[in-house]
Motif scaffolding. Structure first.
Motif, PDB file in Angstrom:
ATOM      1  N   ARG A 136      59.585  44.554  57.156  1.00 16.43           N
ATOM      2  CA  ARG A 136      59.094  43.514  56.091  1.00 16.43           C
ATOM      3  C   ARG A 136      57.470  43.373  56.514  1.00 16.43           C
ATOM      4  NH1 ARG A 136      61.543  37.523  55.701  1.00 16.43           N
ATOM      5  NH2 ARG A 136      59.962  36.826  54.293  1.00 16.43           N
ATOM      6  N   VAL A 137      57.194  43.169  55.394  1.00 15.66           N
ATOM      7  CA  VAL A 137      55.383  42.972  55.428  1.00 15.66           C
ATOM      8  C   VAL A 137      55.125  41.393  55.197  1.00 15.66           C
ATOM      9  CG1 VAL A 137      53.495  43.525  54.066  1.00 15.66           C
ATOM     10  CG2 VAL A 137      55.093  45.290  54.295  1.00 15.66           C
ATOM     11  N   TRP A 138      54.551  40.792  55.863  1.00 13.38           N
ATOM     12  CA  TRP A 138      53.931  39.642  56.018  1.00 13.38           C
ATOM     13  C   TRP A 138      52.516  39.435  55.489  1.00 13.38           C
ATOM     14  CZ3 TRP A 138      57.452  35.681  56.873  1.00 13.38           C
ATOM     15  CH2 TRP A 138      58.585  36.068  57.378  1.00 13.38           C
ATOM     16  N   LEU A 139      52.156  38.593  54.419  1.00 16.98           N
ATOM     17  CA  LEU A 139      50.847  38.418  54.099  1.00 16.98           C
ATOM     18  C   LEU A 139      50.352  37.324  55.086  1.00 16.98           C
ATOM     19  CD1 LEU A 139      48.751  38.625  52.028  1.00 16.98           C
ATOM     20  CD2 LEU A 139      49.695  36.513  50.844  1.00 16.98           C
ATOM     21  N   ILE A 140      49.184  37.789  55.761  1.00 17.14           N
ATOM     22  CA  ILE A 140      48.399  37.035  56.686  1.00 17.14           C
ATOM     23  C   ILE A 140      47.334  36.274  55.906  1.00 17.14           C
ATOM     24  CG2 ILE A 140      46.983  37.017  58.828  1.00 17.14           C
ATOM     25  CD1 ILE A 140      49.863  37.458  59.059  1.00 17.14           C
ATOM     26  N   ASP A 141      46.349  37.000  55.005  1.00  9.01           N
ATOM     27  CA  ASP A 141      45.244  36.580  54.554  1.00  9.01           C
ATOM     28  C   ASP A 141      44.915  36.934  53.234  1.00  9.01           C
ATOM     29  OD1 ASP A 141      43.373  34.404  54.316  1.00  9.01           O
ATOM     30  OD2 ASP A 141      42.321  34.886  56.321  1.00  9.01           O
ATOM     31  N   ILE A 142      44.167  36.445  52.318  1.00 12.98           N
ATOM     32  CA  ILE A 142      43.601  36.879  51.341  1.00 12.98           C
ATOM     33  C   ILE A 142      42.067  36.609  51.396  1.00 12.98           C
ATOM     34  CG2 ILE A 142      43.307  36.971  48.777  1.00 12.98           C
ATOM     35  CD1 ILE A 142      46.308  36.245  48.410  1.00 12.98           C
ATOM     36  N   ASN A 143      41.090  37.512  51.341  1.00 15.81           N
ATOM     37  CA  ASN A 143      39.520  37.579  51.491  1.00 15.81           C
ATOM     38  C   ASN A 143      39.061  37.691  50.328  1.00 15.81           C
ATOM     39  OD1 ASN A 143      40.009  37.178  54.401  1.00 15.81           O
ATOM     40  ND2 ASN A 143      41.138  39.297  54.140  1.00 15.81           N
ATOM     41  N   PRO A 144      37.797  37.415  50.170  1.00 19.79           N
ATOM     42  CA  PRO A 144      36.890  37.657  48.841  1.00 19.79           C
ATOM     43  C   PRO A 144      36.509  39.009  48.809  1.00 19.79           C
ATOM     44  CG  PRO A 144      36.167  35.757  49.965  1.00 19.79           C
ATOM     45  CD  PRO A 144      36.994  36.409  51.013  1.00 19.79           C
ATOM     46  N   TRP A 145      36.356  39.432  47.587  1.00 18.34           N
ATOM     47  CA  TRP A 145      35.825  40.856  47.172  1.00 18.34           C
ATOM     48  C   TRP A 145      34.394  40.688  47.332  1.00 18.34           C
ATOM     49  CZ3 TRP A 145      38.014  45.535  46.762  1.00 18.34           C
ATOM     50  CH2 TRP A 145      37.252  46.833  46.034  1.00 18.34           C
ATOM     51  N   ALA A 146      33.860  40.731  48.463  1.00 15.65           N
ATOM     52  CA  ALA A 146      32.419  40.281  48.640  1.00 15.65           C
ATOM     53  C   ALA A 146      31.810  40.776  49.979  1.00 15.65           C
ATOM     54  CB  ALA A 146      32.141  38.731  48.761  1.00 15.65           C
ATOM     55  N   PRO A 147      30.591  40.940  49.838  1.00 19.72           N
ATOM     56  CA  PRO A 147      29.840  41.436  51.344  1.00 19.72           C
ATOM     57  C   PRO A 147      30.464  40.852  52.757  1.00 19.72           C
ATOM     58  CG  PRO A 147      28.430  41.637  49.560  1.00 19.72           C
ATOM     59  CD  PRO A 147      29.484  40.715  49.058  1.00 19.72           C
ATOM     60  N   ARG A 148      30.582  39.595  52.525  1.00 24.64           N
ATOM     61  CA  ARG A 148      30.891  38.913  53.825  1.00 24.64           C
ATOM     62  C   ARG A 148      32.293  39.296  54.481  1.00 24.64           C
ATOM     63  NH1 ARG A 148      31.740  32.956  51.138  1.00 24.64           N
ATOM     64  NH2 ARG A 148      29.964  33.602  49.856  1.00 24.64           N
ATOM     65  N   THR A 149      33.082  40.116  53.732  1.00 27.62           N
ATOM     66  CA  THR A 149      34.759  40.422  53.948  1.00 27.62           C
ATOM     67  C   THR A 149      34.250  41.732  54.665  1.00 27.62           C
ATOM     68  OG1 THR A 149      35.580  39.270  52.176  1.00 27.62           O
ATOM     69  CG2 THR A 149      36.798  41.124  53.473  1.00 27.62           C
TER      70      THR A 149
END
Length: 402
Positions: free
Chosen positions: A272-285
């Motif tokens: 099973r796969v758990w979603l932990i976070d979604i991050n911006p498509w941006a240099p800060r990530t």
């Protein structure tokens, strides 16, 4: 050197980062949609007085219900103290400290946080809309983000540069706001939330992975924990299709933006796969084992079929060395794009650079870290000794001037 090349190396070719995209990546924005595939968490809306508390200088904690430590005989000018502390009148160098409970300005929220910690089993991991206070674990008695009390949560949040970024600089590097933009894209109207996640028992950091989505295609993925693990390469045939299927079923067509980065956790037995976070498509990530230039310049998977005649694939194995007799059998078959799955290899030169502690730029000197292990009393004692050193230095400097 030609001008286009100069521009390409001076600035990453990111598409414009909008404030709407940053808000779409806020935990409160996507959690309700993906709640069934995320670890157990509770979202608590934050009030203006509490946000003012987080932004204020110094760290003043509410009275600890379980604390019976008397700090009255220790120095109180540490900047980190509980409101139960009693300032000494003999310390002529100390400004008068407030003796009020800061949580009186947000009593309902304070009680909500305490009751939520109890509801989640007495052990939680805090974060704000985008960031967790990973850079402030040095100040926590457990040297981790695990919190057992509301004061543990407040101490981490107020000590974190990452949290401060959420509060003060979350729209940095975004495209300028236009007069017609929605009012919800202003800093003053961000619906800030405290996220308390139930601590995952026996969490295995080696099984956390970061995945990069461009134009709604999963282009690459890598491990998040930057250490080499002998067992991980053997798991790729299991993990890669799991992550791909998870993305296609849950995120590919449902997330608001076509470019984003998401983190997953796949605990044993890797079913099973758990979603932990979604991050911006941006240099800060943080691109971790990749570079952003590398990711941005990857071939468009949609064009992969046009390159098959040359045996070129994007991330997957090449088939250019197949027998000519097999070509007729494969005519009309579409090349299946396989995202690259990158791990830290044992002999990678980069692996040795990972020995440097993460977030070291946000950490304190070792003496401060050691003092924090003794709780508030340890920090007070350290600050008392430090002020004595400063006073002695000032007296010596004054003597030299005379």
């Amino acid at each position: 050197m030609n001008e286009p090349y100069e521009r390409s190396i001076s600035r990453l070719p990111f598409p414009p980062v909008t404030r709407a995209h940053i808000l779409h990546c806020s935990y409160h924005s996507w959690h309700s949609k993906y709640r069934s595939i995320t670890p157990k968490a509770r979202l608590i809306p934050l009030t203006a007085p509490f946000l003012a508390y987080l932004r204020s200088d110094g760290i003043i904690l509410p009275p600890d219900d379980n604390s019976d430590i008397d700090f009255s005989s220790t120095d109180t000018d540490s900047g980190i103290f509980s409101s139960t502390s009693t300032p000494t009148t003999s310390d002529t160098y100390s400004d008068s400290e407030p003796d009020t409970d800061p949580s009186t300005l947000w009593p309902e929220l304070h009680q909500k946080i305490k009751s939520t910690i109890t509801e989640l089993g007495g052990n939680v991991i805090p974060k704000l809309n985008w960031s967790a206070p990973k850079d402030a674990t040095w100040i926590n008695a457990t040297n981790s983000m695990e919190c057992r009390t509301a004061n543990d949560v407040y101490l981490l949040l107020k000590s974190s540069d990452f949290v401060t970024h959420d509060l003060e600089q979350v729209f940095d590097d975004c495209t300028p706001i236009s007069p017609s933009s929605s009012p919800s894209t202003n800093e003053d109207t961000i619906p800030y939330h405290l996220i308390l996640r139930k601590t995952i028992p026996a969490l295995v950091p080696s099984l956390e992975f970061r995945c990069f989505v461009r134009s709604r295609t999963l282009v690459c993925m890598c491990q998040r924990d930057l250490n080499h693990y002998d067992f991980l390469p053997g798991l790729i045939p299991t993990l890669q299709p799991l992550i791909q299927k998870f993305f296609e079923e849950h995120l590919e067509k449902t997330f608001e933006d076509e470019n984003f980065v998401f983190d997953v956790y796949i605990p044993p037995p890797h079913q099973r796969v758990w979603l932990i976070d979604i991050n911006p498509w941006a240099p800060r990530t943080d691109p971790l084992l990749f570079s952003w230039m590398e990711i941005l310049e990857m071939d468009d998977p949609a064009l992969a079929s046009l390159l098959n005649t040359d045996g070129i694939t994007n991330g997957g194995p090449s088939h250019h060395d197949r027998d000519e007799d097999d070509d007729s059998d494969d005519e009309g078959e579409e090349e299946i794009f396989t995202p690259e799955f990158r791990l830290v290899k044992r002999d990678d030169p980069e692996a040795y650079a990972f020995n440097t502690p993460r977030y070291s730029a946000h950490k304190m000197p070792k003496d401060v870290v050691d003092a924090s292990g003794g709780g508030e009393g340890g920090l007070r004692e350290f600050m008392g000794r430090w002020r004595e050193v400063v006073r002695e230095q000032e007296r010596e400097d004054g003597g030299d001037e005379r």
